[in-house]
Each structure stands twice: as C-alpha cells, then as structure tokens.
Design a protein around this motif. Structure first.
Motif, PDB file in Angstrom:
ATOM      1  N   GLU A 103       0.829  -1.205   0.000  1.00 30.51           N
ATOM      2  CA  GLU A 103       0.000   0.000   0.000  1.00 30.51           C
ATOM      3  C   GLU A 103       0.865   1.257   0.000  1.00 30.51           C
ATOM      4  N   MET A 104       1.886   1.276   0.832  1.00 24.88           N
ATOM      5  CA  MET A 104       2.749   2.441   0.931  1.00 24.88           C
ATOM      6  C   MET A 104       3.415   2.740  -0.412  1.00 24.88           C
ATOM      7  N   GLU A 105       3.933   1.699  -1.071  1.00 24.69           N
ATOM      8  CA  GLU A 105       4.621   1.918  -2.343  1.00 24.69           C
ATOM      9  C   GLU A 105       3.652   2.332  -3.447  1.00 24.69           C
ATOM     10  N   LEU A 106       2.451   1.771  -3.443  1.00 28.45           N
ATOM     11  CA  LEU A 106       1.457   2.172  -4.434  1.00 28.45           C
ATOM     12  C   LEU A 106       1.065   3.633  -4.249  1.00 28.45           C
ATOM     13  N   ARG A 107       0.866   4.060  -3.011  1.00 28.09           N
ATOM     14  CA  ARG A 107       0.503   5.460  -2.761  1.00 28.09           C
ATOM     15  C   ARG A 107       1.619   6.398  -3.225  1.00 28.09           C
ATOM     16  N   GLN A 108       2.838   5.990  -2.997  1.00 28.31           N
ATOM     17  CA  GLN A 108       3.955   6.824  -3.424  1.00 28.31           C
ATOM     18  C   GLN A 108       4.031   6.913  -4.942  1.00 28.31           C
ATOM     19  N   GLU A 109       3.866   5.777  -5.612  1.00 27.73           N
ATOM     20  CA  GLU A 109       3.959   5.738  -7.073  1.00 27.73           C
ATOM     21  C   GLU A 109       2.801   6.472  -7.747  1.00 27.73           C
ATOM     22  N   LEU A 110       1.616   6.424  -7.134  1.00 29.57           N
ATOM     23  CA  LEU A 110       0.408   6.912  -7.798  1.00 29.57           C
ATOM     24  C   LEU A 110      -0.042   8.292  -7.328  1.00 29.57           C
ATOM     25  N   GLU A 111       0.711   8.907  -6.457  1.00 32.62           N
ATOM     26  CA  GLU A 111       0.340  10.247  -5.990  1.00 32.62           C
ATOM     27  C   GLU A 111       0.270  11.219  -7.168  1.00 32.62           C
ATOM     28  N   GLY A 112      -0.852  11.906  -7.281  1.00 34.36           N
ATOM     29  CA  GLY A 112      -1.031  12.901  -8.333  1.00 34.36           C
ATOM     30  C   GLY A 112      -1.438  12.347  -9.688  1.00 34.36           C
ATOM     31  N   THR A 113      -1.677  11.040  -9.779  1.00 37.70           N
ATOM     32  CA  THR A 113      -2.040  10.439 -11.076  1.00 37.70           C
ATOM     33  C   THR A 113      -3.547  10.403 -11.318  1.00 37.70           C
ATOM     34  N   GLY A 114      -4.335  10.586 -10.276  1.00 36.77           N
ATOM     35  CA  GLY A 114      -5.783  10.450 -10.399  1.00 36.77           C
ATOM     36  C   GLY A 114      -6.290   9.077 -10.005  1.00 36.77           C
TER      37      GLY A 114
END
Length: 217
Positions: free
Chosen positions: A82-93
């Motif tokens: 979850e942490m890595e997904l949130r980091q990767e997807l921040e600002g993508t919509g």
C-alpha cells in the motif's frame, strides 16, 4: 506469561510502523492488530500444551513469538505494498483504498479510456507502468481487474464494454511480466454505481476500472 505477551506485542508494534507518504509521519500499520492477536493466541496455546512452572513460561514465550510473526505476516506485506502504491500513484488520479488485507486501485474513466472505447489512452500508460512496477515486486497478491460503466446505453452494450476495458488493463499488466495466473478480468457493466448516474459528474465516477489486490497466502 503476560509479561512475554506484552514484550512480543510491543516488538510487533515497533516493527509495524510505516510512513504515511502524504504527511511524512509514522503510523501504526494494519499488521499490528494481527501481530498482537497472534502473539496472545500463540502464548495461550503454548502455555496450555506445556507442563506447569518454568516449562509453561517458556512454551508461552515460544508460542507468542511464533503467533506474533504469523499474525503480522500478511498485514505487514499489504502495508508495504500500500505504501509503495501510494507513493507511485500520488497525483495520477488513481485512488488507493484499503479494506482489511485487501487493496483497491480505483482508476476513473476520464483518465483511462475515451468515451465508449476500450483501448487504453496513451497518456495513461505511464501510470499503468507504475502500477505494474509495484505489482511485480509484490508477487504474492492476486489481481482482479473489474470494469464498470455508467448507465448510458443498453445493459448488454455496457456489459461488453466493461469486460473489454477490464481485459485491456489485464492484458497490459500481463505484458509487463506479471504472471498471467495472478490476473483475472471481469466486467460488471452498470450494476455497481458509486455515484448518481443522473449527473455528469456521477456518471464520470461510475465509468471506472478497479484493481482488487488479494493476498494469496
């Protein structure tokens, strides 16, 4: 026995601290409860199967340690994902949602597909690449790709469109070296709206693809 359980639970609490990628603050992860419950259960079982006295205390400690590790395993794994997904997807919509040990990636239609089409938009590929990057690393999760539509058009056409959109995303992920056996595509048509189909904003929310990430162990 109580002393051993407290020690194991404290260690689990310390080990299961993760950083919120938005605030930069440490937070207690969802694995902590599982670790503490596992420690208690292991300690009780260990004590119950041992003789009285020192042997019983040692057995409780061993049971607490084993139970704590087992209890925190899946939760900790999904916390890190979850942490890595949130980091990767921040600002993508793309929105990341947690429900117990499951993760959901909500991909709205306005960034994934053109209206009435099932071909992935060219400018969405970098986002999918970010998703694939994390999913390849965390390969102990199954991936269910679900397509959803708004209520415009016939039920049958919406069903087919949702299936094709889900399969488009699933096929792309498989093409990024994610094992095909991990990925399932399914279409739900207009059956599960998350907003009011009587408004343009609501219909936009309903046109979406969701990835459900499920721990396999």
């Amino acid at each position: 026995m109580r002393k051993f359980v407290v020690v194991i639970a404290a260690l689990a609490l310390a080990a299961c601290q993760t950083m919120d990628p938005y605030t930069g603050e440490q937070k207690t992860s969802n694995a902590t409860t599982g670790a503490a419950v596992g420690a208690v259960a292991g300690a009780v079982l260990g004590a119950a199967t041992a003789k009285k006295g020192k042997d019983r205390g040692k057995a409780a400690a061993r049971g607490a340690a084993i139970g704590g590790i087992a209890g925190m395993g899946v939760g900790y794994y999904m916390d890190q994902q979850e942490m890595e997904l949130r980091q990767e997807l921040e600002g993508t919509g793309v929105r990341v949602r947690r429900d117990g040990d499951k993760l959901y990636l909500i991909m709205p239609g306005n960034i994934t597909f053109a209206t009435g089409r099932f071909e992935i938009r060219g400018d969405f590929y970098p986002t999918l690449n970010s998703v694939a990057k994390v999913l390849k690393k965390f390969d102990e999760t199954a991936i269910k790709v679900a397509g959803h539509t708004d209520s415009v058009g016939s039920d049958s056409s919406n069903q087919v469109l949702s299936e094709r959109r889900a399969e488009s995303v699933a096929q792309y992920l498989r093409g990024q070296q994610i094992a095909a056996a991990r990925v399932q595509a399914i279409g739900f048509g207009e059956r599960y709206p998350v907003a009011d189909n009587n408004t343009a904003a609501g219909r936009e929310q309903n046109r979406r693809v969701e990835l459900e990430l499920i721990p396999m162990n």
